[in-house]
Design a protein around this motif. Structure first.
Motif, PDB file in Angstrom:
ATOM      1  N   THR A   1       8.577   7.397  -7.217  1.00 23.02           N
ATOM      2  CA  THR A   1       7.452   7.749  -8.079  1.00 23.02           C
ATOM      3  C   THR A   1       7.846   7.676  -9.553  1.00 23.02           C
ATOM      4  O   THR A   1       7.095   7.178 -10.390  1.00 23.02           O
ATOM      5  CB  THR A   1       6.965   9.181  -7.778  1.00 23.02           C
ATOM      6  OG1 THR A   1       7.047   9.454  -6.382  1.00 23.02           O
ATOM      7  CG2 THR A   1       5.545   9.369  -8.240  1.00 23.02           C
TER       8      THR A   1
ATOM      9  N   THR B   1       0.837  -1.184   0.000  1.00 26.52           N
ATOM     10  CA  THR B   1       0.000   0.000   0.000  1.00 26.52           C
ATOM     11  C   THR B   1       0.867   1.227   0.000  1.00 26.52           C
ATOM     12  O   THR B   1       2.016   1.193   0.398  1.00 26.52           O
ATOM     13  CB  THR B   1      -0.903   0.006   1.255  1.00 26.52           C
ATOM     14  OG1 THR B   1      -0.052  -0.080   2.404  1.00 26.52           O
ATOM     15  CG2 THR B   1      -1.861  -1.155   1.234  1.00 26.52           C
ATOM     16  N   PRO B   2       0.347   2.383  -0.447  1.00 26.06           N
ATOM     17  CA  PRO B   2       1.137   3.590  -0.474  1.00 26.06           C
ATOM     18  C   PRO B   2       1.687   3.943   0.895  1.00 26.06           C
ATOM     19  O   PRO B   2       1.002   3.813   1.906  1.00 26.06           O
ATOM     20  CB  PRO B   2       0.143   4.659  -0.971  1.00 26.06           C
ATOM     21  CG  PRO B   2      -0.868   3.885  -1.758  1.00 26.06           C
ATOM     22  CD  PRO B   2      -0.984   2.567  -1.059  1.00 26.06           C
TER      23      PRO B   2
ATOM     24  N   SER C   1      -4.127  16.339  -7.784  1.00 28.20           N
ATOM     25  CA  SER C   1      -2.812  16.958  -7.893  1.00 28.20           C
ATOM     26  C   SER C   1      -2.901  18.470  -7.747  1.00 28.20           C
ATOM     27  O   SER C   1      -1.972  19.117  -7.299  1.00 28.20           O
ATOM     28  CB  SER C   1      -2.162  16.585  -9.221  1.00 28.20           C
ATOM     29  OG  SER C   1      -2.932  17.092 -10.294  1.00 28.20           O
TER      30      SER C   1
ATOM     31  N   SER D   1       2.222   4.478  -5.346  1.00 27.28           N
ATOM     32  CA  SER D   1       2.038   5.914  -5.547  1.00 27.28           C
ATOM     33  C   SER D   1       0.560   6.242  -5.686  1.00 27.28           C
ATOM     34  O   SER D   1      -0.214   5.452  -6.236  1.00 27.28           O
ATOM     35  CB  SER D   1       2.778   6.374  -6.809  1.00 27.28           C
ATOM     36  OG  SER D   1       4.149   6.094  -6.712  1.00 27.28           O
ATOM     37  N   THR D   2       0.180   7.422  -5.213  1.00 30.13           N
ATOM     38  CA  THR D   2      -1.211   7.838  -5.295  1.00 30.13           C
ATOM     39  C   THR D   2      -1.544   8.345  -6.695  1.00 30.13           C
ATOM     40  O   THR D   2      -0.644   8.709  -7.462  1.00 30.13           O
ATOM     41  CB  THR D   2      -1.489   8.968  -4.290  1.00 30.13           C
ATOM     42  OG1 THR D   2      -0.751  10.132  -4.700  1.00 30.13           O
ATOM     43  CG2 THR D   2      -1.094   8.567  -2.881  1.00 30.13           C
TER      44      THR D   2
ATOM     45  N   PRO E   1      -7.601  12.115 -10.482  1.00 34.00           N
ATOM     46  CA  PRO E   1      -6.163  12.346 -10.350  1.00 34.00           C
ATOM     47  C   PRO E   1      -5.775  13.802 -10.576  1.00 34.00           C
ATOM     48  O   PRO E   1      -4.980  14.364  -9.841  1.00 34.00           O
ATOM     49  CB  PRO E   1      -5.560  11.429 -11.410  1.00 34.00           C
ATOM     50  CG  PRO E   1      -6.550  10.314 -11.527  1.00 34.00           C
ATOM     51  CD  PRO E   1      -7.882  10.963 -11.346  1.00 34.00           C
TER      52      PRO E   1
ATOM     53  N   SER F   1      -2.660  11.862   1.378  1.00 39.73           N
ATOM     54  CA  SER F   1      -3.478  11.060   0.476  1.00 39.73           C
ATOM     55  C   SER F   1      -4.583  11.903  -0.140  1.00 39.73           C
ATOM     56  O   SER F   1      -5.151  12.786   0.487  1.00 39.73           O
ATOM     57  CB  SER F   1      -4.097   9.872   1.225  1.00 39.73           C
ATOM     58  OG  SER F   1      -3.083   9.046   1.720  1.00 39.73           O
ATOM     59  N   ALA F   2      -4.897  11.586  -1.379  1.00 44.39           N
ATOM     60  CA  ALA F   2      -5.984  12.275  -2.067  1.00 44.39           C
ATOM     61  C   ALA F   2      -7.320  11.744  -1.612  1.00 44.39           C
ATOM     62  O   ALA F   2      -7.443  10.610  -1.155  1.00 44.39           O
ATOM     63  CB  ALA F   2      -5.842  12.085  -3.579  1.00 44.39           C
TER      64      ALA F   2
ATOM     65  N   PRO G   1     -10.709   9.916  -1.877  1.00 47.68           N
ATOM     66  CA  PRO G   1     -11.037   8.796  -2.753  1.00 47.68           C
ATOM     67  C   PRO G   1     -12.007   9.181  -3.858  1.00 47.68           C
ATOM     68  O   PRO G   1     -12.125   8.484  -4.852  1.00 47.68           O
ATOM     69  CB  PRO G   1     -11.653   7.771  -1.788  1.00 47.68           C
ATOM     70  CG  PRO G   1     -12.088   8.561  -0.599  1.00 47.68           C
ATOM     71  CD  PRO G   1     -11.116   9.686  -0.478  1.00 47.68           C
TER      72      PRO G   1
ATOM     73  N   GLN H   1       0.092  11.696  -7.259  1.00 47.43           N
ATOM     74  CA  GLN H   1       1.521  11.605  -7.571  1.00 47.43           C
ATOM     75  C   GLN H   1       1.741  11.175  -9.022  1.00 47.43           C
ATOM     76  O   GLN H   1       2.621  11.686  -9.714  1.00 47.43           O
ATOM     77  CB  GLN H   1       2.202  10.623  -6.627  1.00 47.43           C
ATOM     78  CG  GLN H   1       2.346  11.140  -5.206  1.00 47.43           C
ATOM     79  CD  GLN H   1       2.907  10.080  -4.287  1.00 47.43           C
ATOM     80  OE1 GLN H   1       2.429   8.945  -4.289  1.00 47.43           O
ATOM     81  NE2 GLN H   1       3.889  10.444  -3.490  1.00 47.43           N
TER      82      GLN H   1
ATOM     83  N   ALA I   1       3.832   9.430  -0.423  1.00 49.86           N
ATOM     84  CA  ALA I   1       2.706  10.305  -0.689  1.00 49.86           C
ATOM     85  C   ALA I   1       2.513  11.320   0.418  1.00 49.86           C
ATOM     86  O   ALA I   1       2.639  10.997   1.585  1.00 49.86           O
ATOM     87  CB  ALA I   1       1.420   9.474  -0.820  1.00 49.86           C
TER      88      ALA I   1
END
Length: 455
Positions: free
Chosen positions: A109, A28-29, A47, A348-349, A43, A36-37, A39, A352, A33
């Motif tokens: 990344t 898992t990330p 960012s 990576s998220t 993307p 975290s973004a 959910p 990212q 990161a």
């Protein structure tokens, strides 16, 4: 810069791949990161909504400082993106470090890697198919196709290298008594005529560098790439060598390539001691006019460029393998992208990954990025719109072929065993010093491939 880093076309794809074991993909990330973004965020939204930290794993360690300055410049332009270099040593230990990052669940990344390494760890990298059409528009003909691994776009090309018969323009023109047009060499007979004129003028016609990597990876390996302009078809040819269903002695590409090698042997300036293989001396002697032609690649500019008292004008010819100008290979130079930028998909998220895509695109298309790659690193970019003029005139000569699509895609080498160049290069060395004949060479090379049957 060390020689082996500047002959990456021959060696980058063979560096210690056997050290790399498959790593678990259920990570898992982790600390890569920040933060975290959401959910529910896309993307691109992610960012833009947060600060993003990227890490960059670089196997071109000799230009670490150039990359670090690029990261600072990009951060000034994009304050929400911070890029941290993961420093690596020159040599095999860097690949061990890459493996350890994967195993720890904290992968870089972005990774600057040899295509063969990306292929071995293909499940760890982001499939960039959504970016493919964009890069097909940005790059020169064949660049994206040359970067494909098992048909997937897993790495973005950023360097290009080519090789063939380099020529010293002054020496050739003094020998023939006029202007030399490289396009006039379309067949083996054309080449033979020029070599004879050079010798008649009292000059040495050609230099063969006797190292196994040059003979095995660069010269003999052309036989695999000349079967077709399709990498997949060339892979099938190698598989047929493994199962013994093809014979090199009956193969026109192998026969033609070796007929040309016999011609080069005849006129080799090093024929009295062909296996000394002093790369610096061979390159310097060519640059200073000791010989008219030199079987080598544009990477030799690392030696040639800084030399005092060298000649100024150089170019490159394809290695003709027949007397039919229409045969594939007679008017094309060997070409590859020895390093690719791959983006992690194991830890990576999405934020990212999107930020990594944007940074890589900026690096290869912006004037700042191109200045760093072309001027400071001394590399050639396989892109159409290069705003910066480099000093490597041999790369410029290769670019003339790539601009016209006259290249041999040698991507089959990304799928070959790590020892192919050393083992078959040793057989070529025996042939070079007349310790074996053509049939003996073919048997040794076929024996090597049969040892990999079923693998």
């Amino acid at each position: 810069m060390q020689i082996k880093k500047r002959i990456s076309l021959g060696l980058s794809f063979v560096m210690l791949l056997s050290l790399l074991a498959a790593c678990s993909s259920d990570k898992t990330p982790t600390g890569n990161a920040t933060p975290s973004a959401s959910p529910n965020a896309s993307p691109s939204e992610a960012s833009q909504a947060q600060d993003v930290k990227l890490t960059f794993f670089n196997t071109s360690a000799e230009v670490n400082t150039v990359f670090e300055q690029l990261f600072k410049t990009y951060h000034e332009l994009n304050p929400n993106v911070t890029i941290e270099l993961i420093p690596t040593p020159i040599g095999g230990a860097q690949l061990e470090k890459f493996q350890s990052l994967l195993a720890s669940g904290n992968p870089a990344t972005i990774a600057n890697l040899d295509p063969g390494t990306i292929l071995q760890f293909k499940d760890k990298f982001l499939d960039l198919d959504s970016e493919k059409s964009k890069y097909e528009q940005l790059t020169k003909p064949g660049a994206v196709d040359g970067a494909l691994l098992d048909g997937k776009f897993l790495g973005i090309p950023w360097t290009a290298q080519g090789y063939g018969l380099l020529y010293n323009k002054r020496v050739v023109e003094e020998s023939i008594g006029g202007t030399f047009d490289p396009a006039s060499i379309k067949t083996r007979s054309d080449l033979a005529e020029v070599l004879a004129k050079v010798e008649a003028a009292g000059k040495a016609p050609v230099m063969i560098h006797g190292a196994d990597w040059s003979l095995g990876a660069h010269y003999l390996a052309l036989a695999y790439s000349l079967q077709s302009n399709s990498v997949e078809e060339n892979r099938k040819f190698v598989e047929n060598l493994k199962n013994g269903s093809v014979s090199l002695m009956d193969n026109p590409q192998f026969a033609g390539l070796m007929d040309t090698f016999d011609l080069l042997k005849k006129y080799n300036i090093r024929k009295k001691d062909p296996l000394v293989a002093d790369y610096n001396k061979d390159s310097a002697d060519f640059a200073k006019g000791e010989t008219a032609f030199y079987f080598m690649g544009d990477w030799t500019w690392a030696v040639v460029g800084p030399l005092e008292g060298r000649d100024q004008e150089f170019g490159v010819l394809p290695v003709p393998i027949s007397d039919n100008p229409d045969d594939f290979g007679n008017t094309q130079v060997a070409y590859s992208e020895p390093k690719l930028f791959a983006i992690d998909n194991s830890g990576s998220t999405p934020a990212q990954q999107e930020a990594a895509k944007a940074f890589v695109e900026w690096m290869v298309t912006s004037e700042q990025g191109q200045e760093a790659i072309v001027s400071q690193m001394g590399l050639a970019l396989p892109y159409k719109d290069v705003k910066v003029k480099g000093t490597n005139v041999i790369s410029d000569a290769v670019n003339q072929y790539t601009d016209q699509g006259k290249v041999i895609n040698i991507g089959v080498i990304n799928y070959l065993p790590q020892d192919y160049w050393a083992k078959t290069g040793a057989s070529m060395q025996k042939y070079l010093v007349d310790k074996t004949d053509r049939e003996g060479l073919a048997k040794e090379v076929e024996g090597y491939w049969k040892s990999y049957a079923g693998k």
